[in-house]
Write an enzyme that holds these catalytic residues in place. Structure first.
Site, PDB file in Angstrom:
ATOM      1  N   ARG A 113      60.043  76.661  41.223  1.00  0.00           N
ATOM      2  CA  ARG A 113      59.079  75.809  41.419  1.00  0.00           C
ATOM      3  C   ARG A 113      58.098  75.514  39.916  1.00  0.00           C
ATOM      4  NH1 ARG A 113      58.005  71.060  43.942  1.00  0.00           N
ATOM      5  NH2 ARG A 113      55.729  70.969  44.748  1.00  0.00           N
ATOM      6  N   THR A 407      64.039  63.729  45.249  1.00  0.00           N
ATOM      7  CA  THR A 407      64.394  65.109  45.604  1.00  0.00           C
ATOM      8  C   THR A 407      65.827  65.064  46.027  1.00  0.00           C
ATOM      9  OG1 THR A 407      62.154  65.825  46.192  1.00  0.00           O
ATOM     10  CG2 THR A 407      64.069  67.098  47.076  1.00  0.00           C
ATOM     11  N   GLU A 451      55.734  66.731  39.011  1.00  0.00           N
ATOM     12  CA  GLU A 451      55.681  67.636  40.050  1.00  0.00           C
ATOM     13  C   GLU A 451      54.270  68.035  40.346  1.00  0.00           C
ATOM     14  OE1 GLU A 451      57.424  68.131  43.209  1.00  0.00           O
ATOM     15  OE2 GLU A 451      58.870  68.414  41.353  1.00  0.00           O
ATOM     16  N   SER A 479      57.075  70.609  50.302  1.00  0.00           N
ATOM     17  CA  SER A 479      57.460  70.649  51.553  1.00  0.00           C
ATOM     18  C   SER A 479      59.088  70.979  51.937  1.00  0.00           C
ATOM     19  CB  SER A 479      57.344  69.093  52.173  1.00  0.00           C
ATOM     20  OG  SER A 479      55.942  68.775  52.107  1.00  0.00           O
ATOM     21  N   GLY A 501      62.892  64.162  51.056  1.00  0.00           N
ATOM     22  CA  GLY A 501      62.045  63.032  51.632  1.00  0.00           C
ATOM     23  C   GLY A 501      60.712  63.563  51.604  1.00  0.00           C
TER      24      GLY A 501
END
Length: 596
Positions: A113, A407, A451, A479, A501
């Site tokens: 991340r 994504t 991000e 998510s 999504g």
């Protein structure tokens, strides 16, 4: 589509790329930006291995690596590098990813991340005392986080890779040099994006002098990306996180003409990919393993499923191939309660205290039973409140949700039974709308993420701190829900799945798990089902997919319902009882499954 079949064959100690021209692809007409239809796919049966990805060329790259003797990690790297090229709106080397890996014995969670730069703080998206409009924040240098995908993949490869690192870049480099045919989805994404046109590099690379995007079927080469990938192939992640490629990244962020960001070379070079303890949750006969915070995916998915297990079955969950209104009501109400907890508690665990040392209090059966008891015949609407999972004194304000579209998801099972579920992102479609050429001066390049807009835009609400506020070095809450499923009795792998999504990833994943476990559907049949979501307020049902009687029944229960495109990008591979595999790819996007 360029008919590429990038075969890698072992010759002595060298892996030599050899190409035969037999692969062809016809893109589906449906895209999330147009939403002009829905094209069902048949699903794919394989006997020994399978790879599912969002673009056929990317799937093929993973397939060829597996054929050449590579494993699931090797294939994931090849797939991601091709996605950087052919699906730039969704993921790439300028973004981040979560990777779940199973080596036949153990499950691992690799965290790639993005992080906030050292100079960031809670006022990052505040301008003249007010939070920026979402798209003003997105299309700027402010939104760019330090990327993590390449460094994370390098870490996983160092521990598990079978083929040499540099070989895994051959399909993407070859496609970038020789070109690929632009798909309908990429063309439409480009046509619908005004901000990308404003970036000097992207505007001249993806659009003509008249401002029109490159046409469907036109061959697009990307010399800059080819050169960058060659450097990463030979030098590893250090090529991206240091030297002239990193300097170019930093300069494009810091010299943004409207809202420059604050990333430094030190931020880039200091990025660390992490291995986290996966969260594995018993769920009837299955054990579901997912990613821990900073992802909210697994916790929220399993809260929804845990609450639904406590609910009486009002009626059959499926009615003529769509979810019944009674089941949908329960699903949506459980979602409201789970999202209320998500917004209150979940964020980067280096910055917030977990309810329970390992977040276990949020998934405790007695807690979910109490939460489930709040569901009744009428919708609670926007009044869902977070619960108290235990003796937990820290209180945070809830963060409002923002959309996310950029994504992609990859699922792979190799011939040895190793498996990955990897969800990878640059956040919004085309990320921050900043194209970087790595300082090469060549046409093309890769897109930088946005991000940091996954953080709360305000650091506190009504005097309470927001758990997911911006802080230096922090990883924004996600998510993304890459998921591996196992049989509790045998311990054998059952499935790998996930989806893009935004916050709706959670709904897509939860519903797919239910459909595969409880409703007797195959991986593809589960992915074909229509979607319904709520982030705590209005309900959105997939446009044109539900009978009016179902929608009216939800409204009678107090739901505020409207139709919209809900373009997931689910990929799923299930292992069947006879040991073979059956994979599904979302009919809403252009992905396919390949295997032997």
């Amino acid at each position: 589509m360029l008919p590429l079949r990038a075969r890698l064959t072992l010759t002595g100690l060298l892996l030599v790329p050899m190409y035969s021209w037999g692969f062809s692809y016809e893109a589906p007409s449906i895209t999330p930006e147009v939403g002009s239809g829905y094209e069902e796919k048949p699903g794919w049966a394989t006997s020994t291995f399978a790879v599912a990805a969002a673009n056929p060329l990317a799937t093929d790259a993973g397939y060829q690596v597996l054929q050449a003797g590579g494993n699931a990690i090797d294939a994931a790297i090849a797939v991601q590098m091709v996605l950087t090229l052919v699906e730039p709106q969704s993921s790439g080397i300028g973004g981040g990813a979560f990777l779940m890996h199973y080596d036949g014995a153990n499950v691992q969670a690799y965290d790639g991340r993005e992080t906030a730069p050292a100079a960031a703080n809670g006022e990052l998206f505040i301008e003249e005392g007010e939070p920026l409009a979402f798209m003003d924040a997105v299309a700027s240098g402010l939104s760019v986080g330090v990327p993590g995908t390449v460094r994370m993949l390098e870490k996983a490869h160092a521990e598990h890779g079978q083929l040499p690192w540099e070989v895994l870049f051959e399909p993407a480099i070859t496609l970038a040099e020789e070109g690929f045919a632009v798909s309908q989805r990429l063309h439409t994404s480009l046509a619908n994006d005004e901000a990308l046109r404003q970036d000097p590099l992207a505007g001249s690379f993806y659009y003509g002098a008249d401002g029109e995007p490159i046409e469907v079927g036109e061959t697009l080469t990307n010399p800059a990306l080819a050169a960058i990938l060659q450097r990463i192939a030979s030098e590893g992640s250090a090529a991206l996180h240091g030297g002239d490629i990193a300097e170019d990244f930093v300069n494009r962020v810091r010299e943004h003409p409207v809202r420059p960001g604050a990333i430094t070379i030190e931020d880039m070079s200091g990025y660390e990919a992490l291995e986290r303890e996966p969260l594995c949750t018993p769920w009837q006969q299955w054990e579901v393993c997912g990613f821990p915070p900073p992802s909210s995916g697994h916790i929220t998915v399993m809260q929804i499923l845990g609450m639904l297990d406590q609910q009486p079955l009002l009626e059959a969950p499926l009615d003529n191939g769509v979810s019944s209104s009674g089941w949908l009501h329960q699903f949506l109400e459980a979602s409201r309660l789970a999202f209320a907890d998500r917004g209150r508690y979940i964020a980067d665990p280096a910055f917030v205290e977990a309810p329970g040392d390992d977040w276990s209090l949020m998934l405790a059966p007695d807690y979910l039973s109490r939460r489930s008891a709040l569901i009744n015949q009428d919708s609670m609407g926007e009044n869902a409140e977070p619960g108290n999972p235990g003796d937990f004194a820290v209180s945070f304000a809830s963060q409002p949700e923002q959309p996310e579209y950029g994504t992609s998801h990859i699922s792979i099972v190799d011939a040895d039974g190793n498996a990955i579920a990897m969800t990878t992102t640059i956040e919004q479609a085309f990320g921050s709308r900043i194209l970087a050429d790595g300082g090469t001066g060549l046409p093309g390049g890769y897109l930088l993420n946005n991000e940091l807009t996954d953080f709360s835009f305000v650091p506190e609400i009504d005097g309470e701190p927001v758990a997911n506020r911006v802080e230096p070095g922090k990883r924004p809450r996600s998510s993304m829900s890459p998921t591996l499923v196992f049989d509790q009795d045998s311990g054998k792998l059952v499935a790998t799945l996930g989806s893009p999504g935004g916050a709706a990833i959670i709904h897509y994943t939860a519903r797919t798990l239910l459909a595969m476990r409880d409703w007797g559907l195959s991986a593809q049949e589960a992915l074909n089902l229509p979607h319904a979501i709520t982030l705590g307020g209005d309900v959105f049902v997939e446009e044109g997919r539900f009978p009016e009687t179902t929608i009216e029944s939800l409204r009678e229960r107090g739901h505020v319902v409207s139709e919209r495109e809900l373009t997931s990008g689910l990929q799923a591979i299930m292992r069947l009882e006879d040991g073979s595999l059956f994979g599904g790819a979302d009919p809403r996007r252009e992905g396919v499954v390949m295997g032997d």
